[in-house]
Design an enzyme around this catalytic site. Structure first.
Site, PDB file in Angstrom:
ATOM      1  N   HIS A 143      92.701 112.911 141.461  1.00 55.44           N
ATOM      2  CA  HIS A 143      91.665 111.886 141.273  1.00 55.44           C
ATOM      3  C   HIS A 143      92.296 110.502 141.156  1.00 55.44           C
ATOM      4  O   HIS A 143      93.438 110.361 140.736  1.00 55.44           O
ATOM      5  CB  HIS A 143      90.749 112.209 140.078  1.00 55.44           C
ATOM      6  CG  HIS A 143      91.334 112.003 138.725  1.00 55.44           C
ATOM      7  ND1 HIS A 143      90.838 112.634 137.601  1.00 55.44           N
ATOM      8  CD2 HIS A 143      92.348 111.235 138.268  1.00 55.44           C
ATOM      9  CE1 HIS A 143      91.520 112.246 136.543  1.00 55.44           C
ATOM     10  NE2 HIS A 143      92.442 111.406 136.914  1.00 55.44           N
ATOM     11  N   GLU A 148      86.560 112.373 140.974  1.00 53.58           N
ATOM     12  CA  GLU A 148      87.081 113.737 140.879  1.00 53.58           C
ATOM     13  C   GLU A 148      86.977 114.456 142.224  1.00 53.58           C
ATOM     14  O   GLU A 148      86.091 114.150 143.028  1.00 53.58           O
ATOM     15  CB  GLU A 148      86.273 114.518 139.831  1.00 53.58           C
ATOM     16  CG  GLU A 148      86.363 113.959 138.411  1.00 53.58           C
ATOM     17  CD  GLU A 148      87.645 114.358 137.680  1.00 53.58           C
ATOM     18  OE1 GLU A 148      88.729 114.319 138.297  1.00 53.58           O
ATOM     19  OE2 GLU A 148      87.552 114.682 136.477  1.00 53.58           O
TER      20      GLU A 148
HETATM   21  P1  PGA Z   1      98.137 109.996 133.275  1.00 53.00           P
HETATM   22  O1  PGA Z   1      96.685 110.057 133.889  1.00 53.00           O
HETATM   23  O2  PGA Z   1      98.680 108.643 133.605  1.00 53.00           O
HETATM   24  O3  PGA Z   1      97.942 110.163 131.801  1.00 53.00           O
HETATM   25  O4  PGA Z   1      98.922 111.095 133.913  1.00 53.00           O
HETATM   26  C1  PGA Z   1      96.510 109.584 135.177  1.00 53.00           C
HETATM   27  C2  PGA Z   1      95.095 109.844 135.636  1.00 53.00           C
HETATM   28  O5  PGA Z   1      94.510 110.873 135.234  1.00 53.00           O
HETATM   29  O6  PGA Z   1      94.580 109.043 136.421  1.00 53.00           O
END
Ligand code: PGA
Length: 251
Positions: A143, A148
């Site tokens: 995503h 999503e």
């Molecule tokens: P993260 O999340 O930087 O905590 O890995 C990224 C996202 O879900 O867009």
């Protein structure tokens, strides 16, 4: 070094080095255009970037007072003051440490009427002249923002139902309790993101290697929303060695 590939891929030995390069790029863009419009992202990934931006802003005396910001997304139902909100995350990690004008900080308001709020946000982005540089992370499910994977994607800012893996990876903001993570969020849409003049996607660590390889080498698919960055003419992937480890031609 330039390649013909969209998006361009740059691999750094570690996350810190990538964060420094992206911060320097934002700083130069701000110095060239004090009215820069920046899209920011939340999550663990951009934290070293924000630390570096705070440091650079102090050491170089960067003036953010005429810049404008838009964040990608926010949890539905949370007020802007909620300590688990993305707005509070941005205040803590970046906004309260640099001289942004609070009136130029734009956020989706999680507890507003969702449909009206999404329309308001699109209009605000258009009124600001569009986003110059959009910072992006990527979920392990591919995503970007809260767009999503699924059978279809929404073009414009909209209300989304969060996937279980996304709620799990946000649990830390809610005291580690996944049940407290809202079921829904508001997010910029894919067209909103792709219309940013520059997109910089940062990914670090082994757990991002699979979706990064699909993004770079795979087909465009709504099952990996980040694959649509292949359509962007000015997008960069900023990777550490682990996130690049499944790319063909990198080891
Ligand atoms: P993260 O999340 O930087 O905590 O890995 C990224 C996202 O879900 O867009």
């Amino acid at each position: 070094m330039h390649s013909l590939r969209n998006p361009r891929v740059t691999v750094f030995p570690d996350a810190q080095t990538g964060a420094r390069v992206v911060a320097a790029r934002l700083a130069s863009a701000l110095q060239a255009n004090p009215q820069l419009v920046v899209g920011f992202a939340t999550g663990r990934t951009p934290i070293p970037l924000y630390d570096e931006l705070v440091r650079l802003s102090a050491s170089r005396g960067l003036d953010w007072s005429r810049a404008t910001t838009f964040n990608l997304d926010e949890f539905a139902g949370l007020s802007p003051e909620d300590p688990s909100s993305y707005r509070q995350f941005m205040l803590a990690h970046l906004f309260q440490h640099i001289n942004l004008d609070p009136r130029r900080i734009n956020f989706l308001v999680g507890d507003a009427d969702p449909d009206q709020e999404c329309v308001r946000y699109e209009r605000a982005i258009a009124a600001a002249g569009g986003i110059d540089i959009q910072i992006l992370g990527i979920g392990t499910n591919g995503h970007i923002g809260f767009n999503e994977p699924g059978p279809g994607l929404e073009a414009r800012t909209h209300r989304v139902r969060l996937r279980p893996e996304t709620r799990r990876s946000n649990a830390a903001l809610f005291g580690g309790e996944i049940d407290r993570v809202p079921l829904e969020a508001l997010s910029m849409g894919m067209a909103t993101i792709l219309q940013a003049r520059t997109a910089l996607l940062i990914a670090n660590g082994e757990r991002k290697a699979g979706c990064i390889a699909q993004l770079v080498h795979g087909p465009l698919t709504t099952e990996l929303p980040a694959s649509f960055l292949q359509l962007h003419h000015n997008a960069d992937l900023i990777l550490d060695a682990a996130a690049a480890s499944q790319l063909i031609g990198h080891s």
